[in-house]
Design a protein around this motif. Structure first.
Motif, PDB file in Angstrom:
ATOM      1  N   ILE A 131      -1.583   2.102  -4.673  1.00  0.00           N
ATOM      2  CA  ILE A 131      -2.047   0.732  -4.872  1.00  0.00           C
ATOM      3  C   ILE A 131      -3.174   0.410  -3.905  1.00  0.00           C
ATOM      4  CG2 ILE A 131      -1.373  -1.702  -4.646  1.00  0.00           C
ATOM      5  CD1 ILE A 131       1.422  -0.789  -5.748  1.00  0.00           C
ATOM      6  N   SER A 132      -3.029   0.813  -2.659  1.00  0.00           N
ATOM      7  CA  SER A 132      -4.074   0.588  -1.654  1.00  0.00           C
ATOM      8  C   SER A 132      -5.369   1.313  -2.037  1.00  0.00           C
ATOM      9  CB  SER A 132      -3.577   1.060  -0.290  1.00  0.00           C
ATOM     10  OG  SER A 132      -4.593   0.973   0.669  1.00  0.00           O
ATOM     11  N   ASN A 133      -5.240   2.567  -2.435  1.00  0.00           N
ATOM     12  CA  ASN A 133      -6.425   3.332  -2.849  1.00  0.00           C
ATOM     13  C   ASN A 133      -7.081   2.704  -4.072  1.00  0.00           C
ATOM     14  OD1 ASN A 133      -6.093   5.209  -0.810  1.00  0.00           O
ATOM     15  ND2 ASN A 133      -4.930   6.616  -2.092  1.00  0.00           N
ATOM     16  N   ARG A 134      -6.274   2.257  -5.024  1.00  0.00           N
ATOM     17  CA  ARG A 134      -6.783   1.641  -6.251  1.00  0.00           C
ATOM     18  C   ARG A 134      -7.544   0.356  -5.913  1.00  0.00           C
ATOM     19  NH1 ARG A 134      -2.018   0.665  -9.993  1.00  0.00           N
ATOM     20  NH2 ARG A 134      -2.114   2.917 -10.182  1.00  0.00           N
ATOM     21  N   ASN A 135      -6.955  -0.458  -5.039  1.00  0.00           N
ATOM     22  CA  ASN A 135      -7.615  -1.705  -4.646  1.00  0.00           C
ATOM     23  C   ASN A 135      -8.919  -1.436  -3.903  1.00  0.00           C
ATOM     24  OD1 ASN A 135      -5.635  -3.283  -5.809  1.00  0.00           O
ATOM     25  ND2 ASN A 135      -4.484  -3.540  -3.915  1.00  0.00           N
ATOM     26  N   ARG A 136      -8.898  -0.452  -3.013  1.00  0.00           N
ATOM     27  CA  ARG A 136     -10.111  -0.104  -2.273  1.00  0.00           C
ATOM     28  C   ARG A 136     -11.186   0.395  -3.236  1.00  0.00           C
ATOM     29  NH1 ARG A 136      -7.949   2.933   1.201  1.00  0.00           N
ATOM     30  NH2 ARG A 136      -8.383   4.944   0.253  1.00  0.00           N
ATOM     31  N   PHE A 137     -10.808   1.190  -4.198  1.00  0.00           N
ATOM     32  CA  PHE A 137     -11.758   1.731  -5.179  1.00  0.00           C
ATOM     33  C   PHE A 137     -12.366   0.603  -6.014  1.00  0.00           C
ATOM     34  CE2 PHE A 137     -12.754   3.536  -9.374  1.00  0.00           C
ATOM     35  CZ  PHE A 137     -13.623   4.548  -8.997  1.00  0.00           C
ATOM     36  N   GLN A 138     -11.541  -0.387  -6.345  1.00  0.00           N
ATOM     37  CA  GLN A 138     -11.999  -1.520  -7.171  1.00  0.00           C
ATOM     38  C   GLN A 138     -12.650  -2.629  -6.341  1.00  0.00           C
ATOM     39  OE1 GLN A 138      -8.395  -2.590  -9.246  1.00  0.00           O
ATOM     40  NE2 GLN A 138      -8.590  -0.888 -10.699  1.00  0.00           N
ATOM     41  N   GLY A 139     -12.694  -2.443  -5.010  1.00  0.00           N
ATOM     42  CA  GLY A 139     -13.314  -3.427  -4.142  1.00  0.00           C
ATOM     43  C   GLY A 139     -12.478  -4.659  -3.909  1.00  0.00           C
ATOM     44  N   VAL A 140     -11.172  -4.540  -4.041  1.00  0.00           N
ATOM     45  CA  VAL A 140     -10.262  -5.652  -3.836  1.00  0.00           C
ATOM     46  C   VAL A 140      -9.745  -5.617  -2.412  1.00  0.00           C
ATOM     47  CG1 VAL A 140      -8.066  -6.694  -4.576  1.00  0.00           C
ATOM     48  CG2 VAL A 140      -9.560  -5.594  -6.261  1.00  0.00           C
ATOM     49  N   GLU A 141      -9.771  -6.780  -1.730  1.00  0.00           N
ATOM     50  CA  GLU A 141      -9.238  -6.869  -0.370  1.00  0.00           C
ATOM     51  C   GLU A 141      -7.720  -6.919  -0.425  1.00  0.00           C
ATOM     52  OE1 GLU A 141     -10.859  -6.784   2.596  1.00  0.00           O
ATOM     53  OE2 GLU A 141     -12.669  -6.349   1.460  1.00  0.00           O
ATOM     54  N   ALA A 142      -7.091  -6.196   0.481  1.00  0.00           N
ATOM     55  CA  ALA A 142      -5.614  -6.183   0.507  1.00  0.00           C
ATOM     56  C   ALA A 142      -5.087  -7.372   1.255  1.00  0.00           C
ATOM     57  CB  ALA A 142      -5.115  -4.903   1.152  1.00  0.00           C
TER      58      ALA A 142
END
Length: 142
Positions: A131-142
Motif C-alpha cells: 500500500i505504501s509503495n502504491r501510494n508513493r508510485f501514485q504520488g499520494v501522501e501517506a
C-alpha cells in the motif's frame, strides 16, 4: 521487513533456470506449462473458492456463492467445473428431491491450499509495504 540474501537469490535463480532452462523463450508458440496449470488455479475466484473449501470442509453451490462475494452464478459454475476437472475439488450429487450437490477439496486440492495459505500469509505480512509503495508510485501522501 525481511532482507533477501544473495544466497536466497542464487537459489531462486537456480530454480528458475531449472524451470525455464529447457525452453526457448524466444519461441512464443510454445505452450507454457506453468501458465497452463496456474491460469485457472490462480485467478481471484478460484483462489477464494479453494480457500473457503479449505475452511469449510463441504459446501453447496449457494453457500460458496454467498461466501465468494460478487461472483455470478455463471462464473461460479464455470470455475467449479474447471477446478473439478483439474482435480482440485470433488463434486458429489445426491439423488434427492431437490438434488443436493456438495463440493469439497481433494487431497490434491489440499496440497495446493497449503501453498495458497503461504501466499496469503506473505500478502498479509507485506500489505502495508504494498500500500505504501502504491501510494508513493501514485504520488499520494501517506
Amino acid at each position: 521487513m525481511e532482507t533477501i540474501t544473495e544466497n536466497q537469490k542464487v537459489k531462486v535463480a537456480k530454480k528458475l533456470k531449472k524451470m525455464f532452462g529447457h525452453v526457448d523463450l524466444r519461441d512464443t508458440t510454445l505452450a507454457c506449462p506453468v501458465r497452463d496449470v496456474m491460469a485457472l488455479a490462480s485467478d481471484k475466484w478460484s483462489i477464494l473458492i479453494i480457500l473457503y473449501l479449505g475452511y469449510f470442509p463441504v459446501l453447496r453451490f449457494n453457500q460458496i456463492k454467498k461466501k465468494v462475494y460478487g461472483i455470478s452464478n455463471k462464473v461460479l459454475s464455470e470455475r467449479l467445473k474447471h477446478l473439478e476437472g483439474d482435480g482440485y475439488l470433488k463434486r458429489t450429487m445426491y439423488p434427492e428431491v431437490p438434488v443436493r450437490v456438495e463440493y469439497k477439496l481433494t487431497d490434491f486440492g489440499h496440497s495446493y491450499l497449503q501453498k495458497l495459505i503461504e501466499l496469503t500469509e506473505w500478502a498479509e505480512m507485506h500489505k502495508e509495504c504494498v500500500i505504501s509503495n502504491r501510494n508513493r508510485f501514485q504520488g499520494v501522501e501517506a
